[in-house]
Design a protein around this motif. Structure first.
Motif, PDB file in Angstrom:
ATOM      1  N   PRO A 182       2.919   6.736  -1.344  1.00 33.09           N
ATOM      2  CA  PRO A 182       1.774   6.491  -2.456  1.00 33.09           C
ATOM      3  C   PRO A 182       2.112   7.088  -3.728  1.00 33.09           C
ATOM      4  O   PRO A 182       2.739   8.129  -3.798  1.00 33.09           O
ATOM      5  CB  PRO A 182       0.486   6.845  -1.800  1.00 33.09           C
ATOM      6  CG  PRO A 182       1.024   8.046  -1.172  1.00 33.09           C
ATOM      7  CD  PRO A 182       2.323   7.850  -0.804  1.00 33.09           C
ATOM      8  N   ASN A 184      -0.113   7.482  -6.222  1.00 32.84           N
ATOM      9  CA  ASN A 184      -1.236   8.560  -7.052  1.00 32.84           C
ATOM     10  C   ASN A 184      -1.805   9.472  -5.953  1.00 32.84           C
ATOM     11  O   ASN A 184      -2.769  10.063  -6.428  1.00 32.84           O
ATOM     12  CB  ASN A 184      -2.328   7.606  -7.703  1.00 32.84           C
ATOM     13  CG  ASN A 184      -1.601   6.695  -8.752  1.00 32.84           C
ATOM     14  OD1 ASN A 184      -0.682   7.280  -9.626  1.00 32.84           O
ATOM     15  ND2 ASN A 184      -1.850   5.419  -8.878  1.00 32.84           N
ATOM     16  N   SER A 185      -1.550   9.326  -4.568  1.00 26.46           N
ATOM     17  CA  SER A 185      -2.242  10.278  -3.713  1.00 26.46           C
ATOM     18  C   SER A 185      -1.137  10.854  -2.779  1.00 26.46           C
ATOM     19  O   SER A 185      -0.111  10.633  -2.995  1.00 26.46           O
ATOM     20  CB  SER A 185      -3.016   9.456  -2.848  1.00 26.46           C
ATOM     21  OG  SER A 185      -4.202   8.879  -3.753  1.00 26.46           O
ATOM     22  N   PHE A 188      -1.553   7.233   1.824  1.00 23.93           N
ATOM     23  CA  PHE A 188      -2.049   5.941   1.553  1.00 23.93           C
ATOM     24  C   PHE A 188      -3.453   5.736   1.947  1.00 23.93           C
ATOM     25  O   PHE A 188      -4.448   4.957   1.424  1.00 23.93           O
ATOM     26  CB  PHE A 188      -1.254   4.689   2.461  1.00 23.93           C
ATOM     27  CG  PHE A 188      -0.050   4.522   1.595  1.00 23.93           C
ATOM     28  CD1 PHE A 188       0.127   3.850   0.663  1.00 23.93           C
ATOM     29  CD2 PHE A 188       1.122   4.916   2.213  1.00 23.93           C
ATOM     30  CE1 PHE A 188       1.418   3.306   0.008  1.00 23.93           C
ATOM     31  CE2 PHE A 188       2.440   4.878   1.657  1.00 23.93           C
ATOM     32  CZ  PHE A 188       2.599   3.864   0.560  1.00 23.93           C
ATOM     33  N   ASP A 190      -5.694   8.285   1.684  1.00 28.29           N
ATOM     34  CA  ASP A 190      -6.349   8.887   0.676  1.00 28.29           C
ATOM     35  C   ASP A 190      -6.519   8.005  -0.611  1.00 28.29           C
ATOM     36  O   ASP A 190      -7.492   8.043  -1.163  1.00 28.29           O
ATOM     37  CB  ASP A 190      -5.570  10.089   0.064  1.00 28.29           C
ATOM     38  CG  ASP A 190      -5.723  11.408   1.048  1.00 28.29           C
ATOM     39  OD1 ASP A 190      -6.503  11.291   2.019  1.00 28.29           O
ATOM     40  OD2 ASP A 190      -4.782  12.214   0.902  1.00 28.29           O
ATOM     41  N   GLN A 191      -5.389   7.171  -0.843  1.00 29.33           N
ATOM     42  CA  GLN A 191      -5.490   6.280  -1.811  1.00 29.33           C
ATOM     43  C   GLN A 191      -6.602   5.057  -1.603  1.00 29.33           C
ATOM     44  O   GLN A 191      -7.269   4.769  -2.650  1.00 29.33           O
ATOM     45  CB  GLN A 191      -4.020   5.554  -2.031  1.00 29.33           C
ATOM     46  CG  GLN A 191      -3.939   4.478  -3.308  1.00 29.33           C
ATOM     47  CD  GLN A 191      -4.190   5.207  -4.517  1.00 29.33           C
ATOM     48  OE1 GLN A 191      -3.246   6.112  -4.891  1.00 29.33           O
ATOM     49  NE2 GLN A 191      -5.147   4.631  -5.262  1.00 29.33           N
ATOM     50  N   TYR A 194     -10.102   6.728  -2.158  1.00 28.75           N
ATOM     51  CA  TYR A 194     -10.279   6.815  -3.414  1.00 28.75           C
ATOM     52  C   TYR A 194     -10.544   5.346  -4.033  1.00 28.75           C
ATOM     53  O   TYR A 194     -11.770   5.176  -5.054  1.00 28.75           O
ATOM     54  CB  TYR A 194      -9.096   7.520  -4.223  1.00 28.75           C
ATOM     55  CG  TYR A 194      -9.239   7.484  -5.779  1.00 28.75           C
ATOM     56  CD1 TYR A 194     -10.108   8.579  -6.190  1.00 28.75           C
ATOM     57  CD2 TYR A 194      -8.503   6.609  -6.362  1.00 28.75           C
ATOM     58  CE1 TYR A 194     -10.075   8.421  -7.537  1.00 28.75           C
ATOM     59  CE2 TYR A 194      -8.529   6.691  -7.920  1.00 28.75           C
ATOM     60  CZ  TYR A 194      -9.524   7.540  -8.446  1.00 28.75           C
ATOM     61  OH  TYR A 194      -9.685   7.659  -9.815  1.00 28.75           O
ATOM     62  N   ASP A 195      -9.832   4.383  -3.773  1.00 37.89           N
ATOM     63  CA  ASP A 195     -10.133   3.116  -4.277  1.00 37.89           C
ATOM     64  C   ASP A 195     -11.566   2.526  -3.852  1.00 37.89           C
ATOM     65  O   ASP A 195     -12.070   1.894  -4.769  1.00 37.89           O
ATOM     66  CB  ASP A 195      -8.951   2.177  -4.035  1.00 37.89           C
ATOM     67  CG  ASP A 195      -7.609   2.230  -4.758  1.00 37.89           C
ATOM     68  OD1 ASP A 195      -7.528   3.187  -5.336  1.00 37.89           O
ATOM     69  OD2 ASP A 195      -6.610   1.861  -4.189  1.00 37.89           O
TER      70      ASP A 195
END
Length: 198
Positions: A182, A184-185, A188, A190-191, A194-195
């Motif tokens: 990923p 930004n994290s 995936f 975690d991403q 977050y999203d």
């Protein structure tokens, strides 16, 4: 449809492909991965979790079922035909028997490794490729350096430069394996979490 997965943004077709149970419990043969909004338990076992068919042309390997679903959700545009994919989750710790099974069951397939964007994830990428390719290696960590030994040769990598690509280049390993990391994290999943909270 699972309420928690839908809340994370995992499409219904992905949930159906992974044959999701109501309690988000995934069997690895002798142990289970469990997911809830408050916890995520991933087993350390010599067994595997598997989805798809053994005729799939592309194998995606992760540490958990939830990571596999997060990866395909965030990268769905790259994989328009789910029926061509197979997914394997190895759990929290790689075992040689798992790599042996993957090598014997999926010879000559495209392989994408999806592990965290940290040192443990990079080392897992390297160890798994070595097992799948049947290449004996030893890895040591010393003074912020990674020492990798293969037969009579060795390479030293700075911790911040270690990657599967660097390992494959250094030892001339072909065909190349791909990794999914990923942007930004750490993972995936975690991403996706977050999203979904934004």
């Amino acid at each position: 449809m699972n309420r928690i997965l839908t809340g994370l943004g995992i499409p219904l077709e992905v949930q159906a492909f992974f044959n999701i149970a109501a309690d988000l419990s995934f069997c690895y043969g002798d142990q289970y991965e469990h997911y809830d909004e408050r916890f995520h338990i991933v087993p350390a076992t010599t067994n595997l979790w598997f989805a798809g068919t053994q005729n799939a042309t592309h194998l995606i390997i992760t540490h958990s079922v939830m990571e596999a679903m997060a990866f395909i959700t965030l990268n769905r545009h790259r994989y328009p035909r789910l029926e061509q994919l197979a997914f394997v989750a190895i759990g929290n710790r790689l075992h040689v028997e798992q790599g042996d099974w993957i090598r014997q069951t999926f010879p000559g397939r495209k392989v994408t490794l999806v592990f965290g964007k940290d040192l443990v994830g990079h080392i897992t990428d390297i160890k798994l490729v070595a097992v799948i390719k049947n290449i004996p290696i030893r890895i040591f960590y010393k003074a912020a350096e990674i020492h990798i030994y293969r037969d009579d040769s060795s390479r030293i990598f700075k911790q911040e430069h270690i990657s599967l690509h660097a390992f494959q280049e250094a030892f001339g390993i072909r065909p190349r394996f791909r990794t999914g990391k990923p942007v930004n994290s750490l993972t995936f999943l975690d991403q996706l979490k977050y999203d979904s909270e934004r």
